[in-house]
Structure formats: structure tokens, C-alpha cells
Design a protein around this motif. Structure first.
Motif, PDB file in Angstrom:
ATOM      1  N   LYS A  33      17.947   0.115  46.847  1.00 30.19           N
ATOM      2  CA  LYS A  33      16.876  -0.785  46.412  1.00 30.19           C
ATOM      3  C   LYS A  33      15.736  -0.003  45.763  1.00 30.19           C
ATOM      4  N   ARG A  34      15.438   1.189  46.297  1.00 27.56           N
ATOM      5  CA  ARG A  34      14.338   2.001  45.789  1.00 27.56           C
ATOM      6  C   ARG A  34      14.748   2.913  44.641  1.00 27.56           C
ATOM      7  N   SER A  35      16.063   2.986  44.365  1.00 32.75           N
ATOM      8  CA  SER A  35      16.561   3.907  43.346  1.00 32.75           C
ATOM      9  C   SER A  35      17.118   3.231  42.098  1.00 32.75           C
ATOM     10  N   VAL A  36      17.592   1.989  42.224  1.00 35.26           N
ATOM     11  CA  VAL A  36      18.264   1.315  41.114  1.00 35.26           C
ATOM     12  C   VAL A  36      17.471   0.081  40.702  1.00 35.26           C
ATOM     13  N   PRO A  37      16.743   0.173  39.583  1.00 32.81           N
ATOM     14  CA  PRO A  37      15.971  -0.995  39.135  1.00 32.81           C
ATOM     15  C   PRO A  37      16.892  -2.167  38.807  1.00 32.81           C
ATOM     16  N   GLY A  38      16.531  -3.338  39.319  1.00 38.05           N
ATOM     17  CA  GLY A  38      17.315  -4.540  39.050  1.00 38.05           C
ATOM     18  C   GLY A  38      18.505  -4.745  39.963  1.00 38.05           C
ATOM     19  N   TYR A  39      18.683  -3.862  40.961  1.00 38.41           N
ATOM     20  CA  TYR A  39      19.887  -3.947  41.795  1.00 38.41           C
ATOM     21  C   TYR A  39      20.042  -5.309  42.486  1.00 38.41           C
ATOM     22  N   PRO A  40      19.010  -5.858  43.134  1.00 36.41           N
ATOM     23  CA  PRO A  40      19.205  -7.172  43.783  1.00 36.41           C
ATOM     24  C   PRO A  40      19.596  -8.267  42.797  1.00 36.41           C
ATOM     25  N   THR A  41      19.044  -8.224  41.583  1.00 36.85           N
ATOM     26  CA  THR A  41      19.387  -9.224  40.569  1.00 36.85           C
ATOM     27  C   THR A  41      20.837  -9.087  40.148  1.00 36.85           C
ATOM     28  N   ILE A  42      21.279  -7.850  39.935  1.00 43.38           N
ATOM     29  CA  ILE A  42      22.678  -7.619  39.561  1.00 43.38           C
ATOM     30  C   ILE A  42      23.612  -8.159  40.640  1.00 43.38           C
ATOM     31  N   VAL A  43      23.359  -7.789  41.879  1.00 46.56           N
ATOM     32  CA  VAL A  43      24.256  -8.181  42.973  1.00 46.56           C
ATOM     33  C   VAL A  43      24.343  -9.693  43.111  1.00 46.56           C
ATOM     34  N   GLU A  44      23.194 -10.350  43.140  1.00 46.92           N
ATOM     35  CA  GLU A  44      23.198 -11.805  43.328  1.00 46.92           C
ATOM     36  C   GLU A  44      23.921 -12.505  42.187  1.00 46.92           C
ATOM     37  N   ASN A  45      23.721 -12.001  40.974  1.00 43.87           N
ATOM     38  CA  ASN A  45      24.334 -12.662  39.823  1.00 43.87           C
ATOM     39  C   ASN A  45      25.806 -12.318  39.659  1.00 43.87           C
ATOM     40  N   ILE A  46      26.283 -11.243  40.262  1.00 38.45           N
ATOM     41  CA  ILE A  46      27.733 -11.039  40.304  1.00 38.45           C
ATOM     42  C   ILE A  46      28.370 -12.163  41.111  1.00 38.45           C
ATOM     43  N   GLY A  47      27.673 -12.629  42.142  1.00 37.20           N
ATOM     44  CA  GLY A  47      28.150 -13.803  42.872  1.00 37.20           C
ATOM     45  C   GLY A  47      28.213 -15.033  41.984  1.00 37.20           C
ATOM     46  N   VAL A  48      27.170 -15.238  41.178  1.00 38.78           N
ATOM     47  CA  VAL A  48      27.136 -16.378  40.255  1.00 38.78           C
ATOM     48  C   VAL A  48      28.248 -16.263  39.212  1.00 38.78           C
ATOM     49  N   LEU A  49      28.418 -15.060  38.659  1.00 38.29           N
ATOM     50  CA  LEU A  49      29.483 -14.843  37.683  1.00 38.29           C
ATOM     51  C   LEU A  49      30.852 -15.050  38.322  1.00 38.29           C
ATOM     52  N   GLY A  50      30.980 -14.589  39.567  1.00 35.12           N
ATOM     53  CA  GLY A  50      32.238 -14.787  40.275  1.00 35.12           C
ATOM     54  C   GLY A  50      32.611 -16.248  40.394  1.00 35.12           C
ATOM     55  N   ALA A  51      31.618 -17.100  40.608  1.00 36.44           N
ATOM     56  CA  ALA A  51      31.874 -18.536  40.718  1.00 36.44           C
ATOM     57  C   ALA A  51      32.415 -19.106  39.410  1.00 36.44           C
ATOM     58  N   ARG A  52      32.010 -18.528  38.288  1.00 36.52           N
ATOM     59  CA  ARG A  52      32.503 -19.002  36.996  1.00 36.52           C
ATOM     60  C   ARG A  52      33.943 -18.561  36.739  1.00 36.52           C
ATOM     61  N   PHE A  53      34.264 -17.328  37.111  1.00 38.05           N
ATOM     62  CA  PHE A  53      35.570 -16.783  36.742  1.00 38.05           C
ATOM     63  C   PHE A  53      36.646 -16.957  37.821  1.00 38.05           C
ATOM     64  N   ALA A  54      36.253 -17.302  39.030  1.00 41.90           N
ATOM     65  CA  ALA A  54      37.240 -17.482  40.104  1.00 41.90           C
ATOM     66  C   ALA A  54      38.219 -18.593  39.761  1.00 41.90           C
TER      67      ALA A  54
END
Length: 246
Positions: A33-54
Motif C-alpha cells: 500500500k505504501r510502495s505501489v501508487p494506485g494499488y487498492p484501485t487496481i485490485v478492486e477493479n480487477i474484481g470488476v473486470l473479472g465480473a465482465r469476463f467471467a
């Protein structure tokens, strides 16, 4: 469950190459969290993207799952019937803690996708047909000469209409651009409380084990692997995430 990252806070006589051991597993959520800018946004939206492609009855792979942040996001967001998440990592220490996090998630939510954790080297895995593969800051730790081979096998396993989500730290061919974004990343770390000593020792630990590519190199390699379309969906400083379509 997570502690504050103090791994490199004291001067070390010898800075060993970075490994995903128990010490790192214990502080990993704070570290990333302190080293990778945007990490929480990336992770949460991989879930959203997963819902589209599943797709019904399909597998969703989280390769290099570490503590299972992407696995948890996929379990929350994907509602497609019969899907299951397969988290894979070669670190027993990370998987042990990942199981704890998934158990805690099970206690908090109902109707989550089933998740299976596998301790394995993803370079040696036989991938089954799947609708989604997430490589979230994982490819950069693979030997450069093995990256194309891995992506080719992922491409072969993807079902029509599936997707690979690839998140990576980037380097830049333009020296001035690379220097600027690197310095801004260091500013991000300083703003999150890392000292100059911690930044320097972490850089020494990781420079031999994490070798970033340029965006152009990623695009070219994905095309070589057989992907037909690559879309940059997120970038923050020198960190980015791509959608690669078969």
C-alpha cells in the motif's frame, strides 16, 4: 493481521535479495500500500473486470496471488454461476497467511465464489481452460527470457471472450521521462513514511529480482504470445495495468 513494514528500517551489514518470506508476508499489506501508487484501485477493479469476463463454470486464475487481495476482489465481484478462483503462489509463507485472509473473508460475506490455493511455480503449471488470468505485479519477478513462454501458455488456456489482466511496474525508454516518474515514485514512498535508508536498502534488495519492462515491450510480447488486443486501463506514475484479449 498485518504489521507495519519496518523490514529495512535499520542499517543492514548485507542487504540480501528480496524474497517473499515470512517477514515480508507479515507486513505485506502495509508494504504494498505504501510502495505501489494506485494499488487498492487496481485490485478492486480487477474484481470488476473479472465480473465482465467471467463465464459460467469457468476458472479465474490469480497467479502470484501473495496474500490473495485479487482473489478476494474476484470473490466479491464475480456473480457468474459455477465460477471458482484459483490462487497460485510459490511462497508457502504467503499462502499460509492468504488462507487466514480468505477465512476472514468467508466469515464476513455470504455467497462468495469458492477459492482454491495452490503452492506451485507458475512456470511449471499446466493451466486449465479459464476465462480470466490476473498477473498482478508478478511477471516482473519472472526471468525475462521466460516471460513470453508463460504468456503463450496463458493465451492458450484462455477461453474465447476471456482476458488477461497484467499489472506491472514500468520503466521508460525516454531517460528524462524515466527519471521524472522514478523520482515521483520515491516522493510517493517518502510521503508514506519511508526513510531514505529504507528506500535505499529496499532498492538494493529488489534490483536483482524485479526487472521491469517498458509498455512497448509488454505490448510487443503480448502480441507475440497471440493476444489480439492490449488496452491500458490504468496508470499511476510508473505503475500500470493492461487488459490483453485473445
Amino acid at each position: 493481521m498485518s504489521e507495519s513494514d519496518r523490514i529495512f528500517s535499520q542499517p543492514l551489514d548485507h542487504v540480501a535479495d528480496f524474497t517473499f518470506n515470512e517477514d515480508v508476508a507479515r507486513v505485506f499489506p502495509d508494504m504494498i500500500k505504501r510502495s505501489v501508487p494506485g494499488y487498492p484501485t487496481i485490485v478492486e477493479n480487477i474484481g470488476v473486470l473479472g465480473a465482465r469476463f467471467a463465464q459460467p463454470g469457468s476458472r479465474l486464475y490469480d497467479l502470484g496471488c501473495s496474500l490473495g487481495a485479487v482473489t478476494q476482489a474476484l470473490r466479491r465481484h464475480v456473480k457468474t454461476d459455477g465460477c471458482r478462483v484459483i490462487g497460485v503462489d510459490n511462497s508457502a509463507a504467503m499462502l499460509a497467511r492468504c488462507r487466514e485472509y480468505l477465512s476472514a473473508q468467508d466469515a464476513m460475506y455470504q455467497e462468495l465464489l469458492p477459492a482454491e490455493l495452490v503452492e506451485a511455480d507458475i512456470l511449471q503449471m499446466d493451466f486449465q481452460p479459464c476465462a480470466l488470468v490476473a498477473l498482478n505485479f508478478t511477471l516482473q519477478f519472472i526471468e525475462p527470457e521466460r516471460r513470453l513462454e508463460l504468456l503463450q501458455r496463458i493465451r492458450q488456456a484462455l477461453l474465447p471472450g476471456g482476458a488477461l489482466i497484467l499489472s506491472e511496474k514500468l520503466r521508460f525508454a525516454d531517460a528524462a521521462e524515466h527519471e521524472l516518474l522514478n523520482e515521483l515514485h520515491l516522493d510517493f514512498k517518502r510521503a508514506n513514511g519511508y526513510s531514505e535508508l529504507e528506500i535505499a536498502q529496499k532498492r538494493t534488495a529488489i534490483e536483482n529480482v524485479m526487472r521491469p519492462d517498458t509498455l512497448e515491450e509488454h505490448r510487443e510480447r503480448l502480441a507475440q504470445a497471440g493476444f489480439s488486443k492490449v488496452v491500458l486501463w490504468f496508470q499511476c506514475l510508473n505503475f500500470a495495468s493492461l487488459i490483453a484479449l485473445p
